[in-house]
Design an enzyme around this catalytic site. Structure first.
Site, short mmCIF file in Angstrom:
data_model
loop_
_atom_site.label_atom_id
_atom_site.label_comp_id
_atom_site.label_asym_id
_atom_site.label_seq_id
_atom_site.Cartn_x
_atom_site.Cartn_y
_atom_site.Cartn_z
N GLU A 1 8.54 0.94 11.52
CA GLU A 1 9.68 1.81 11.21
C GLU A 1 9.13 3.23 11.25
O GLU A 1 8.48 3.67 10.30
CB GLU A 1 10.26 1.48 9.83
CG GLU A 1 10.74 0.05 9.65
CD GLU A 1 12.05 -0.24 10.37
OE1 GLU A 1 12.73 0.72 10.78
OE2 GLU A 1 12.38 -1.42 10.55
N LYS B 1 0.88 -1.19 0.00
CA LYS B 1 0.00 0.00 0.00
C LYS B 1 0.91 1.23 0.00
O LYS B 1 1.41 1.65 1.04
CB LYS B 1 -0.87 -0.02 1.25
CG LYS B 1 -2.19 0.69 1.11
CD LYS B 1 -2.11 2.14 0.72
CE LYS B 1 -1.96 3.05 1.92
NZ LYS B 1 -1.78 4.46 1.53
#
Ligand code: NAD
Length: 520
Positions: free
Chosen positions: A246, A173
């Site tokens: 992250e 995505k």
């Protein structure tokens, strides 16, 4: 410049991403938003493809994926231009920070992945003499990869490659802020002719990302903001599936009194302003020892003044900000810093031209109570903090919500390494900035609000697998010391075996383990 247009005249505006140029503000195209049903269908296709993809060998997968090198080479200029058009970054940055890493990663994993993923024999245990111990890894299934807009190609493709090499299929995505690059991601995987469903790309906004994190994927690899990371983790907790986050950073650069100041100043300018400072590993807090502070600032000012700002066609060093909202964050941080007593030595405002340009900005006399220190700016600002000594620098560097990257500058490499070891973050460079993230052999990730989990390096492949332990016995004996029955002298033998083990006498322990078998 090539315009990636995908017009959907008939689609209702709410179901499309309207992409505008960060350089001119002009509309570049519309991209359909994939809805929940579309995401679930993509995950189902990836699930079907997993059945045969996981049967391929790691060597076969790497060979197929390595065709990307040829595709990127053949379309290098076109892709660089389209990425620059999407993000506003200079062409140099598009090739250097987005494309260049891909062949380097593929070559690295060609060498290391087969061994990493192979079954390993491990030491046996005194508790189970004669049994062989092994560890092996198997693919998780379908990995959902949700990526941000600052390095929209690299941050989608590198985790995807890692997951694919490990034997998973992926649903990517891309960020709604950079849909042109999202299309490039789709194209490059199509061009290498992977079996249907091995790589699915679902363009869309937060709703598409939410649908993916709530879908039947087996792992989510998320890169983005802390706020969204929390939502992704909450969604993943419901099933529960593993998540890797992250997130942001506020990287500390520590300039010691004995540093090569010219190099440190150039490093700070590049490390803080490359990609217009829109980098999780950007230099965002510069701590300078008091005795060299003024000289360092003088050198840094000279470097910042040289930075040419402009669009990708203008031979600039630094482009516009990619995301309109991010420029507002930078403006807020600069304003707050000035109100609280910081000094702007250069820049400090938007550039007077169309698009989302902000001047490279050097700020001194920065303190921890300022937003420009406490929050991630993710823009072209260089906040400098004068410190008494290295001790104060290390204390301040660590006393922060983020812990992604850091750098240490000193002519004494041993001292630099010692300081590096004391920093609470995922990676540190000594007399350098940012580069550790580009080394495919080094793990990458953060601590604290910068997230957790590691990709790149050995962990970057293994984190996309489940680890399996196998213990194998030839099956020749009719029973085992620990099996039933528990009666007779079994308990006495067990106690003796325990004393042997705890007391350091392995022969005694072994003798009594065997005795447990015979105990009636
Ligand atoms: P963001 O969190 O706004 O968006 C990231 C992605 O999440 C986008 O694709 C977005 O559409 C999607 N998303 C939005 N809402 C969602 C939801 N509810 N569920 C699932 N997905 C959703 O972040 P951003 O503004 O695109 O990226 C900037 C941030 O990313 C910065 O904080 C930066 O430091 C961080 N970043 C971290 C790294 C790293 O490796 N640590 C690298 C680059 C960027």
């Amino acid at each position: 410049m090539l315009v990636a247009m995908q017009t959907l005249e008939s689609a209702p505006r709410t179901n499309v991403i309207v992409k505008k140029s960060p350089v001119t503000g002009e509309k570049l195209g519309e991209f359909p938003i994939v809805d929940r049903a579309g995401v679930e269908a993509a995950v189902a296709r990836a699930r079907s493809a997993f059945a045969s993809w996981k049967q391929t060998t790691v060597e076969e997968r790497i060979a197929m994926l390595s065709r990307l090198k040829e595709v990127l080479r053949a379309h290098r200029d076109e892709y660089a231009q389209r990425i620059s058009e999407d993000t506003g970054k200079p062409l140099v940055d598009s090739v250097m920070t987005e494309l260049l890493v891909v062949p380097a990663f593929l070559d690295h994993y060609k060498k290391t992945a087969p061994k990493l993923l192979a079954r390993k024999k491990l030491p046996g245990s005194i508790l189970f003499p004669g049994k062989a111990a092994y560890q092996e890894h198997f693919a998780m299934g379908v990995v959902g990869i949700i990526s941000p807009w600052n390095f929209p190609f690299q941050l989608a493709v590198i985790p995807a490659l890692s997951a694919l090499i490990a034997g998973n299929t992926v649903v990517i995505k891309p960020s709604e802020v950079t849909p042109i690059t999202g299309e490039i991601v789709r194209e490059v995987f199509q061009r290498i002719g992977l079996p249907k469903g091995v790589v699915e790309v679902v363009q869309g906004d937060g709703s598409t990302g939410a649908a993916l994190s709530e879908s039947m994927v087996d792992k989510i690899f998320f890169t983005g903001s802390v706020a969204t990371g929390r939502r992704v983790m909450a969604a993943a907790a419901k099933r529960p599936i593993p998540v890797e986050l992250e997130l942001g950073g506020k990287d500390a650069m520590i300039v010691c009194a004995d540093a090569n100041l010219e190099r440190a100043a150039k490093g700070a300018a590049w490390g803080g302003l490359v990609n217009c400072g829109q980098m999780c590993t950007s230099v965002e807090r510069i701590f300078v020892e008091a005795s060299v502070h003024d000289r360092f600032v003088e050198l840094l000012l000279a470097e910042v003044k040289k930075v040419k700002v402009g669009g990708p066609d203008e031979g600039a060093d630094m482009g516009p900000m990619t995301f309109p909202k991010q420029i507002e964050t930078v403006e807020r941080h600069v304003k707050d810093a000035v109100e609280k007593g910081a000094k702007i030595l250069f820049g400090g405002k938007r550039v007077d031209r169309p698009g989302q340009f902000h001047e490279p900005t050097l700020v001194t006399e920065v303190r921890p109570d300022m937003e420009i220190y406490a929050e991630e700016s993710f823009g072209p600002v260089l906040p400098v903090v004068k410190v008494k000594d290295v001790e104060e620098a290390v204390r301040l560097a660590n006393d922060h919500q983020y812990g992604l990257n850091g750098s240490v500058w000193t002519r004494d490499l041993k001292k630099g390494m010692a300081i590096a070891s004391r920093l609470e973050c995922g990676q540190v460079t000594v007399n350098d900035v940012v580069t550790s993230v580009g080394n495919p052999g080094l793990p990458f990730g953060g601590v604290k609000n910068s997230g957790f989990g590691r990709y790149h390096g050995d962990e970057g492949i293994l984190s996309f697998t489940h680890t399996k332990a196998i213990m194998a016995d030839r099956g020749l004996l009719s029973s085992e010391p620990f099996w039933f029955p528990y009666g007779g002298k079994k308990y006495d033998s067990l106690k003796e075996a325990f004393d042997g083990l705890a007391g350091g006498s392995l022969p005694k322990a072994l003798y009594h383990f065997v005795g447990m078998m015979r105990a009636k």
